[in-house]
Design a protein around this motif. Structure first.
Motif, PDB file in Angstrom:
ATOM      1  N   LEU A 290      10.800   9.274 -15.339  1.00 25.61           N
ATOM      2  CA  LEU A 290      10.511   9.402 -13.916  1.00 25.61           C
ATOM      3  C   LEU A 290       9.122   8.840 -13.675  1.00 25.61           C
ATOM      4  O   LEU A 290       8.157   9.279 -14.301  1.00 25.61           O
ATOM      5  CB  LEU A 290      10.561  10.864 -13.455  1.00 25.61           C
ATOM      6  CG  LEU A 290      10.088  11.154 -12.024  1.00 25.61           C
ATOM      7  CD1 LEU A 290      10.943  10.431 -10.986  1.00 25.61           C
ATOM      8  CD2 LEU A 290      10.053  12.645 -11.763  1.00 25.61           C
ATOM      9  N   GLN A 291       9.039   7.850 -12.802  1.00 23.50           N
ATOM     10  CA  GLN A 291       7.740   7.279 -12.432  1.00 23.50           C
ATOM     11  C   GLN A 291       7.484   7.583 -10.971  1.00 23.50           C
ATOM     12  O   GLN A 291       8.301   7.254 -10.104  1.00 23.50           O
ATOM     13  CB  GLN A 291       7.733   5.773 -12.643  1.00 23.50           C
ATOM     14  CG  GLN A 291       6.431   5.122 -12.199  1.00 23.50           C
ATOM     15  CD  GLN A 291       6.446   3.627 -12.397  1.00 23.50           C
ATOM     16  OE1 GLN A 291       7.031   3.132 -13.342  1.00 23.50           O
ATOM     17  NE2 GLN A 291       5.803   2.912 -11.498  1.00 23.50           N
ATOM     18  N   LEU A 292       6.371   8.230 -10.701  1.00 23.60           N
ATOM     19  CA  LEU A 292       5.966   8.533  -9.330  1.00 23.60           C
ATOM     20  C   LEU A 292       4.792   7.642  -8.964  1.00 23.60           C
ATOM     21  O   LEU A 292       3.807   7.576  -9.701  1.00 23.60           O
ATOM     22  CB  LEU A 292       5.564   9.996  -9.192  1.00 23.60           C
ATOM     23  CG  LEU A 292       6.653  11.024  -9.483  1.00 23.60           C
ATOM     24  CD1 LEU A 292       6.076  12.435  -9.440  1.00 23.60           C
ATOM     25  CD2 LEU A 292       7.804  10.875  -8.513  1.00 23.60           C
ATOM     26  N   THR A 293       4.908   6.955  -7.841  1.00 26.74           N
ATOM     27  CA  THR A 293       3.820   6.140  -7.318  1.00 26.74           C
ATOM     28  C   THR A 293       3.534   6.651  -5.915  1.00 26.74           C
ATOM     29  O   THR A 293       4.366   6.507  -5.011  1.00 26.74           O
ATOM     30  CB  THR A 293       4.215   4.650  -7.271  1.00 26.74           C
ATOM     31  OG1 THR A 293       4.604   4.245  -8.589  1.00 26.74           O
ATOM     32  CG2 THR A 293       3.051   3.790  -6.796  1.00 26.74           C
ATOM     33  N   LEU A 294       2.385   7.297  -5.757  1.00 30.89           N
ATOM     34  CA  LEU A 294       2.039   7.917  -4.483  1.00 30.89           C
ATOM     35  C   LEU A 294       0.868   7.196  -3.853  1.00 30.89           C
ATOM     36  O   LEU A 294      -0.087   6.834  -4.541  1.00 30.89           O
ATOM     37  CB  LEU A 294       1.695   9.397  -4.699  1.00 30.89           C
ATOM     38  CG  LEU A 294       2.742  10.234  -5.439  1.00 30.89           C
ATOM     39  CD1 LEU A 294       2.264  11.661  -5.591  1.00 30.89           C
ATOM     40  CD2 LEU A 294       4.086  10.170  -4.747  1.00 30.89           C
ATOM     41  N   HIS A 295       0.934   7.007  -2.532  1.00 30.10           N
ATOM     42  CA  HIS A 295      -0.188   6.396  -1.831  1.00 30.10           C
ATOM     43  C   HIS A 295      -1.030   7.426  -1.076  1.00 30.10           C
ATOM     44  O   HIS A 295      -2.033   7.079  -0.478  1.00 30.10           O
ATOM     45  CB  HIS A 295       0.284   5.266  -0.899  1.00 30.10           C
ATOM     46  CG  HIS A 295       1.324   5.667   0.069  1.00 30.10           C
ATOM     47  ND1 HIS A 295       2.661   5.495  -0.178  1.00 30.10           N
ATOM     48  CD2 HIS A 295       1.235   6.241   1.286  1.00 30.10           C
ATOM     49  CE1 HIS A 295       3.356   5.933   0.852  1.00 30.10           C
ATOM     50  NE2 HIS A 295       2.530   6.401   1.739  1.00 30.10           N
ATOM     51  N   ARG A 296      -0.601   8.672  -1.126  1.00 31.80           N
ATOM     52  CA  ARG A 296      -1.407   9.777  -0.607  1.00 31.80           C
ATOM     53  C   ARG A 296      -0.862  11.075  -1.182  1.00 31.80           C
ATOM     54  O   ARG A 296       0.253  11.129  -1.687  1.00 31.80           O
ATOM     55  CB  ARG A 296      -1.416   9.808   0.922  1.00 31.80           C
ATOM     56  CG  ARG A 296      -0.104  10.207   1.558  1.00 31.80           C
ATOM     57  CD  ARG A 296      -0.239  10.334   3.077  1.00 31.80           C
ATOM     58  NE  ARG A 296       1.016  10.618   3.717  1.00 31.80           N
ATOM     59  CZ  ARG A 296       1.555  11.821   3.855  1.00 31.80           C
ATOM     60  NH1 ARG A 296       0.944  12.896   3.394  1.00 31.80           N
ATOM     61  NH2 ARG A 296       2.718  11.975   4.463  1.00 31.80           N
ATOM     62  N   HIS A 297      -1.663  12.115  -1.102  1.00 31.14           N
ATOM     63  CA  HIS A 297      -1.210  13.429  -1.560  1.00 31.14           C
ATOM     64  C   HIS A 297      -0.257  14.025  -0.525  1.00 31.14           C
ATOM     65  O   HIS A 297      -0.510  13.930   0.675  1.00 31.14           O
ATOM     66  CB  HIS A 297      -2.396  14.375  -1.766  1.00 31.14           C
ATOM     67  CG  HIS A 297      -3.180  14.075  -2.991  1.00 31.14           C
ATOM     68  ND1 HIS A 297      -2.812  14.518  -4.233  1.00 31.14           N
ATOM     69  CD2 HIS A 297      -4.303  13.341  -3.172  1.00 31.14           C
ATOM     70  CE1 HIS A 297      -3.680  14.091  -5.131  1.00 31.14           C
ATOM     71  NE2 HIS A 297      -4.588  13.371  -4.511  1.00 31.14           N
ATOM     72  N   PRO A 298       0.822  14.654  -0.985  1.00 31.58           N
ATOM     73  CA  PRO A 298       1.719  15.323  -0.046  1.00 31.58           C
ATOM     74  C   PRO A 298       1.050  16.565   0.538  1.00 31.58           C
ATOM     75  O   PRO A 298       0.114  17.117  -0.038  1.00 31.58           O
ATOM     76  CB  PRO A 298       2.923  15.701  -0.920  1.00 31.58           C
ATOM     77  CG  PRO A 298       2.388  15.765  -2.299  1.00 31.58           C
ATOM     78  CD  PRO A 298       1.252  14.789  -2.373  1.00 31.58           C
ATOM     79  N   VAL A 299       1.558  16.987   1.686  1.00 29.45           N
ATOM     80  CA  VAL A 299       1.089  18.223   2.316  1.00 29.45           C
ATOM     81  C   VAL A 299       2.306  19.087   2.642  1.00 29.45           C
ATOM     82  O   VAL A 299       3.401  18.580   2.859  1.00 29.45           O
ATOM     83  CB  VAL A 299       0.261  17.953   3.601  1.00 29.45           C
ATOM     84  CG1 VAL A 299      -1.024  17.225   3.275  1.00 29.45           C
ATOM     85  CG2 VAL A 299       1.066  17.164   4.614  1.00 29.45           C
TER      86      VAL A 299
END
Length: 135
Positions: A81-90
């Motif tokens: 599983l690769q996660l690429t995030l452009h911001r932190h979730p809220v």
């Protein structure tokens, strides 16, 4: 419980640990699917999970909600599983908007767009090993 995985044994507690609210598609029908998710139990007993922990817990479900072959006849094993995030979730709710693509040689991938109530957060990618169930 309200789970997109009705055929899993009751001893497998993961589906019951998540609240599931379908948007479109179904694990019972081939094709893309989207579902809002909310972790119901803490990742670590006694600690409130962070939004990032909540996202990581549910992101691995993308291949289970989106499929291209019948789940009762085929296994879809995510090898990573690769996660690429452009911001932190809220917040507590994470939307998985997933699409699975399969090759004819037993490999495939699920790509999920990940959202919170404020909008897009990033992408999750799961390479898949696909195999017919025995029996």
């Amino acid at each position: 419980p309200d789970t997109p995985f009705p055929d899993f044994p009751a001893s497998w507690h993961y589906p019951a640990a998540i609240e599931w609210r379908p948007v479109h598609g179904s694990s019972a029908d081939p094709g893309p699917a989207a579902i809002w998710t909310r972790v119901r139990v803490p990742l670590i007993d006694g600690e409130v999970p962070t939004p990032l922990q909540r996202l990581a817990v549910v992101a691995d479900s993308a291949n289970g909600i989106s499929n291209e072959l019948p789940l009762d006849r085929f296994l879809f094993v995510p090898t990573a599983l690769q996660l690429t995030l452009h911001r932190h979730p809220v917040g507590e709710w994470i939307l998985l908007d997933a699409r699975t693509s399969l090759a004819g040689d037993g490999i495939g991938a699920t790509v999920a767009e990940l959202h919170d109530a404020s909008g897009a957060v990033g992408t999750g990618v799961q390479p898949l090993l696909v195999q017919a169930r025995k029996g």
